[in-house]
Design a protein around this motif. Sequence first.
Motif, mmCIF file in Angstrom:
data_model
loop_
_atom_site.group_PDB
_atom_site.id
_atom_site.type_symbol
_atom_site.label_atom_id
_atom_site.label_comp_id
_atom_site.label_asym_id
_atom_site.label_seq_id
_atom_site.Cartn_x
_atom_site.Cartn_y
_atom_site.Cartn_z
ATOM 1 N N LEU A 4 0.982 -1.264 0.017
ATOM 2 C CA LEU A 4 -0.072 -0.131 0.188
ATOM 3 C C LEU A 4 0.840 1.302 -0.034
ATOM 4 N N LEU A 5 0.623 2.122 -0.795
ATOM 5 C CA LEU A 5 1.381 3.260 -1.106
ATOM 6 C C LEU A 5 0.556 4.430 -0.922
ATOM 7 N N MET A 6 1.296 5.694 -0.600
ATOM 8 C CA MET A 6 0.948 7.116 -0.615
ATOM 9 C C MET A 6 1.724 7.812 -1.447
ATOM 10 N N TYR A 7 0.990 8.708 -2.494
ATOM 11 C CA TYR A 7 1.502 9.791 -2.852
ATOM 12 C C TYR A 7 1.615 11.061 -2.283
ATOM 13 N N ARG A 8 2.907 11.870 -1.991
ATOM 14 C CA ARG A 8 2.951 12.934 -1.536
ATOM 15 C C ARG A 8 3.467 14.051 -2.216
ATOM 16 N N GLY A 9 3.256 13.812 -3.699
ATOM 17 C CA GLY A 9 3.591 15.115 -4.481
ATOM 18 C C GLY A 9 2.516 16.081 -4.536
ATOM 19 N N LYS A 10 2.484 16.922 -5.472
ATOM 20 C CA LYS A 10 1.624 18.016 -5.641
ATOM 21 C C LYS A 10 0.715 17.893 -6.936
ATOM 22 N N VAL A 11 -0.453 17.790 -6.956
ATOM 23 C CA VAL A 11 -1.570 17.910 -7.751
ATOM 24 C C VAL A 11 -2.339 19.061 -7.913
ATOM 25 N N LYS A 12 -2.500 19.854 -8.871
ATOM 26 C CA LYS A 12 -3.188 21.075 -8.796
ATOM 27 C C LYS A 12 -4.721 20.669 -8.556
ATOM 28 N N LYS A 13 -5.377 21.607 -7.864
ATOM 29 C CA LYS A 13 -6.863 21.371 -7.456
ATOM 30 C C LYS A 13 -7.781 21.243 -8.603
ATOM 31 N N GLU A 14 -7.393 22.013 -9.567
ATOM 32 C CA GLU A 14 -8.322 22.096 -10.916
ATOM 33 C C GLU A 14 -8.184 20.512 -11.390
ATOM 34 N N VAL A 15 -6.961 20.013 -11.383
ATOM 35 C CA VAL A 15 -6.973 18.761 -12.032
ATOM 36 C C VAL A 15 -7.820 17.651 -11.339
ATOM 37 N N ILE A 16 -7.613 17.692 -9.717
ATOM 38 C CA ILE A 16 -8.447 16.603 -8.977
ATOM 39 C C ILE A 16 -9.988 16.903 -9.146
ATOM 40 N N GLU A 17 -10.328 17.983 -9.209
ATOM 41 C CA GLU A 17 -11.804 18.422 -9.492
ATOM 42 C C GLU A 17 -12.306 17.871 -10.696
ATOM 43 N N ALA A 18 -11.576 18.229 -11.937
ATOM 44 C CA ALA A 18 -11.664 17.669 -13.297
ATOM 45 C C ALA A 18 -12.000 16.306 -13.278
#
Length: 134
Positions: free
Chosen positions: A58-72
């Motif tokens: 089980l892995l966790m991502y700790r990088g950045k993803v723009k809010k707009e990308v997530i919402e889309a």
Amino acid sequence: MLDDDNGDVVGTAVREVEEEVGIYLNKDDLVNLTAFLNPSTGCKVFPSPGGSDEEISLLMYRGKVKKEVIEAMQGKEMGLREHGELIKVHIVPFDKVWRMTADSKVLCAIALYEMAKRDGLLHPPRSSPDLSQM
């Protein structure tokens, strides 16, 4: 499945997220939560011990993803159709996900994350570029 990746759990996770969610991750920003387990466990989780020899990391991502990308991504249909995959993406706030899923892998990942955080095993995230739109 690791069959084609020579046991590279992190590389497989990066590829699967790209295929199934459409986000490109930096491999260095993934934390293997199961690596915090005692070595006697094999640092793996066994979803159905005694009933199957399946083991998962089980892995966790700790990088950045723009809010707009997530919402889309909300409601987007993803996956490799030629492999029979049809995945509908549901974005859920982290503090609510444990009550909104019956997926044992998700619940186990949350527990591992919370315990690793409690015990001070998680280092601060490194500063990384936003790879979500590459």
